[in-house]
Design a protein around this motif. Structure first.
Motif, short mmCIF file in Angstrom:
data_model
loop_
_atom_site.label_atom_id
_atom_site.label_comp_id
_atom_site.label_asym_id
_atom_site.label_seq_id
_atom_site.Cartn_x
_atom_site.Cartn_y
_atom_site.Cartn_z
N THR A 74 0.82 -1.21 0.00
CA THR A 74 0.00 0.00 0.00
C THR A 74 0.86 1.26 0.00
OG1 THR A 74 -0.19 -0.20 2.42
CG2 THR A 74 -1.99 -1.10 1.09
N ALA A 75 2.04 1.19 0.61
CA ALA A 75 2.94 2.35 0.63
C ALA A 75 3.60 2.56 -0.73
CB ALA A 75 4.00 2.17 1.71
N LYS A 76 3.89 1.47 -1.44
CA LYS A 76 4.58 1.56 -2.73
C LYS A 76 3.64 2.01 -3.85
CE LYS A 76 7.35 -1.04 -6.07
NZ LYS A 76 8.02 -2.34 -6.37
N TYR A 77 2.46 1.40 -3.91
CA TYR A 77 1.53 1.68 -5.01
C TYR A 77 0.50 2.72 -4.57
CZ TYR A 77 3.71 -2.47 -6.94
OH TYR A 77 4.63 -3.39 -7.40
N THR A 78 0.98 3.93 -4.44
CA THR A 78 0.14 5.02 -3.95
C THR A 78 -0.99 5.36 -4.92
OG1 THR A 78 1.72 6.60 -4.88
CG2 THR A 78 1.97 6.03 -2.56
N ASN A 79 -0.81 5.01 -6.20
CA ASN A 79 -1.84 5.30 -7.19
C ASN A 79 -3.14 4.53 -6.92
OD1 ASN A 79 -0.10 2.99 -7.94
ND2 ASN A 79 -1.51 2.77 -9.68
N LEU A 80 -3.06 3.48 -6.10
CA LEU A 80 -4.26 2.69 -5.78
C LEU A 80 -5.12 3.36 -4.72
CD1 LEU A 80 -2.72 -0.91 -5.66
CD2 LEU A 80 -3.98 0.17 -7.54
N ASN A 81 -4.58 4.39 -4.07
CA ASN A 81 -5.31 5.10 -3.02
C ASN A 81 -5.75 4.18 -1.89
OD1 ASN A 81 -5.10 7.70 -4.03
ND2 ASN A 81 -6.90 7.48 -5.33
N LEU A 82 -4.91 3.23 -1.55
CA LEU A 82 -5.16 2.35 -0.43
C LEU A 82 -4.24 2.71 0.72
CD1 LEU A 82 -5.45 -1.14 -2.17
CD2 LEU A 82 -7.33 0.28 -1.34
N LYS A 83 -4.77 2.69 1.93
CA LYS A 83 -3.96 2.99 3.10
C LYS A 83 -4.07 1.85 4.11
CE LYS A 83 -3.54 6.17 7.02
NZ LYS A 83 -4.22 7.23 7.81
N TYR A 84 -2.93 1.27 4.45
CA TYR A 84 -2.92 0.26 5.51
C TYR A 84 -3.34 0.92 6.82
CZ TYR A 84 -0.87 -2.39 9.35
OH TYR A 84 -0.67 -3.04 10.54
N GLU A 85 -4.31 0.32 7.49
CA GLU A 85 -4.81 0.90 8.73
C GLU A 85 -4.31 0.17 9.98
OE1 GLU A 85 -8.06 3.48 9.30
OE2 GLU A 85 -6.19 4.09 8.33
N HIS A 86 -4.48 -1.16 10.01
CA HIS A 86 -4.16 -1.85 11.25
C HIS A 86 -4.06 -3.35 11.02
CE1 HIS A 86 -3.79 -1.59 15.62
NE2 HIS A 86 -4.46 -2.74 15.70
N THR A 87 -3.27 -4.02 11.85
CA THR A 87 -3.23 -5.47 11.90
C THR A 87 -3.71 -5.90 13.29
OG1 THR A 87 -1.38 -5.64 10.36
CG2 THR A 87 -1.79 -7.54 11.77
N TYR A 88 -4.64 -6.86 13.30
CA TYR A 88 -5.23 -7.33 14.54
C TYR A 88 -4.74 -8.75 14.87
CZ TYR A 88 -8.48 -3.49 13.55
OH TYR A 88 -9.03 -2.27 13.26
N LYS A 89 -4.71 -9.05 16.17
CA LYS A 89 -4.22 -10.34 16.64
C LYS A 89 -5.35 -11.37 16.71
CE LYS A 89 -0.08 -8.64 17.87
NZ LYS A 89 1.21 -9.07 17.30
#
Length: 262
Positions: free
Chosen positions: A232-247
Motif C-alpha cells: 500500500t505504501a509503494k503503489y500510492t496510485n491505488l489510493n489504499l492505506k494500511y490501517e491496522h493489523t489485529y491479533k
C-alpha cells in the motif's frame, strides 16, 4: 448436563451401530464438523459438508471487527462483498447481526455457493444475500459463470470487502493435519508459493471496487502483514492505506484492515 441425565440409559442396537459408524469416521480423521454435519459460528449454526472449508473460531474475530467498523461509520445501509464465502459463515454472521447490511458473496467452488445459499435459507437471510459462482483472477477482475445474471462485478462498488482467502504457502499445505489436507478443499487453503496468490489481486480489486472511505478486511498469514504495508505504501496510485493489523486468540498477526482513500 444432558449426558449426565442419560448415564443409566442403554443404547439400542441401532444407536450402537450409528455410534460405531461415527467413531469409524473420526478414526479416519474426518473432522467432527463433517461428521455431525453442522457447526456453530458466532451466534449462528451452519450446515457443513465436505469438502467445503470449515470456518475456524478465530474468524469470528474478523466478523467482530467488521461490525465495529460498520457501527462507527453510521451508514443508513451497507453493501458488503465477501470473496471466498465457503459455507457462508462470514456473510451470514454479519447479516444476522446487522439488518442494514446487504451482502454479495462469491466462491470459485460451486458446492460452496450452493451450501452458502442453503445456510442463508435455513437462517432466513436469503433476501439480504446474493450468492455468485465466480472467481477473482490474477488480473484483479472477477469472472462469473456464464449462467449468472447479475451486474458486472468489475464495475460495482462496495462499502466493505471482507475475505478469508487461501493464504497457506503451497509447501506448507501438505504439512497440515490429515483432517484438513484429506477432507477440505485445498483450493480454500493453498495461497501459492508465497501465500499471496489471492491477496495480491484482492488488494488491486479493492482499489477499484471500494467506495471512498470503504474498507477491506482480510484474514492473513502472520508473515503477510508486512507485505501489505509495503504494497500500500509503494503503489500510492491505488489510493489504499494500511490501517491496522489485529491479533488472533494466539496473539499472532491474523487480520488486516485497509482503507480506500477519497
Amino acid at each position: 448436563m444432558d449426558l449426565a441425565s442419560l448415564k443409566e440409559k442403554e443404547l439400542t442396537p441401532n444407536e450402537l451401530e450409528k455410534l460405531d459408524m461415527l467413531c469409524e469416521c473420526r478414526l479416519s480423521r474426518m473432522p467432527v464438523q463433517y461428521i455431525i454435519k453442522e457447526w456453530d459460528f458466532r451466534d449462528i449454526t451452519l450446515k457443513l459438508v465436505p469438502p467445503v472449508f470449515v470456518p475456524r473460531p478465530e474468524t469470528e474475530i474478523l466478523v467482530d471487527f467488521v461490525l465495529k467498523r460498520i457501527s462507527s461509520a453510521n451508514l443508513d445501509s451497507c453493501k458488503i462483498l465477501e470473496v471466498g464465502c465457503g459455507s457462508g459463515a462470514i456473510s451470514l454472521a454479519l447479516l444476522h447481526a446487522c439488518n442494514k447490511i446487504k451482502a454479495l458473496a462469491i466462491d470459485t467452488n460451486i458446492h460452496a455457493c450452493e451450501l452458502t445459499l442453503e445456510n442463508a435459507k435455513n437462517l432466513g437471510l436469503q433476501s439480504q444475500l446474493t450468492v455468485v459462482h465466480g472467481t477473482l483472477l490474477e488480473d484483479a477482475t472477477i469472472k462469473v459463470s456464464a449462467d449468472e445474471k447479475i451486474p458486472d462485478l468489475n464495475k460495482e462498488t462496495f462499502d466493505f470487502i471482507v475475505s478469508n482467502p487461501p493464504y497457506v504457502p503451497t509447501k506448507e499445505v501438505f504439512k497440515l493435519m490429515p483432517e484438513i489436507k484429506l477432507y477440505e478443499d485445498v483450493r480454500a487453503l493453498d495461497g501459492g508459493n508465497d501465500g499471496l496468490k489471492v491477496i495480491k489481486p484482492l488488494l488491486n480489486y479493492a482499489a477499484n471496487a471500494l467506495k471512498p472511505g470503504g474498507r477491506l478486511f482480510m484474514e492473513i498469514d502472520p508473515a503477510h502483514s508486512e507485505y501489505i504495508q509495503f504494497f500500500t505504501a509503494k503503489y500510492t496510485n491505488l489510493n489504499l492505506k494500511y490501517e491496522h493489523t489485529y491479533k488472533d486468540f494466539c496473539n499472532k498477526d491474523r487480520f488486516v484492515e485497509v482503507l480506500k482513500l477519497g
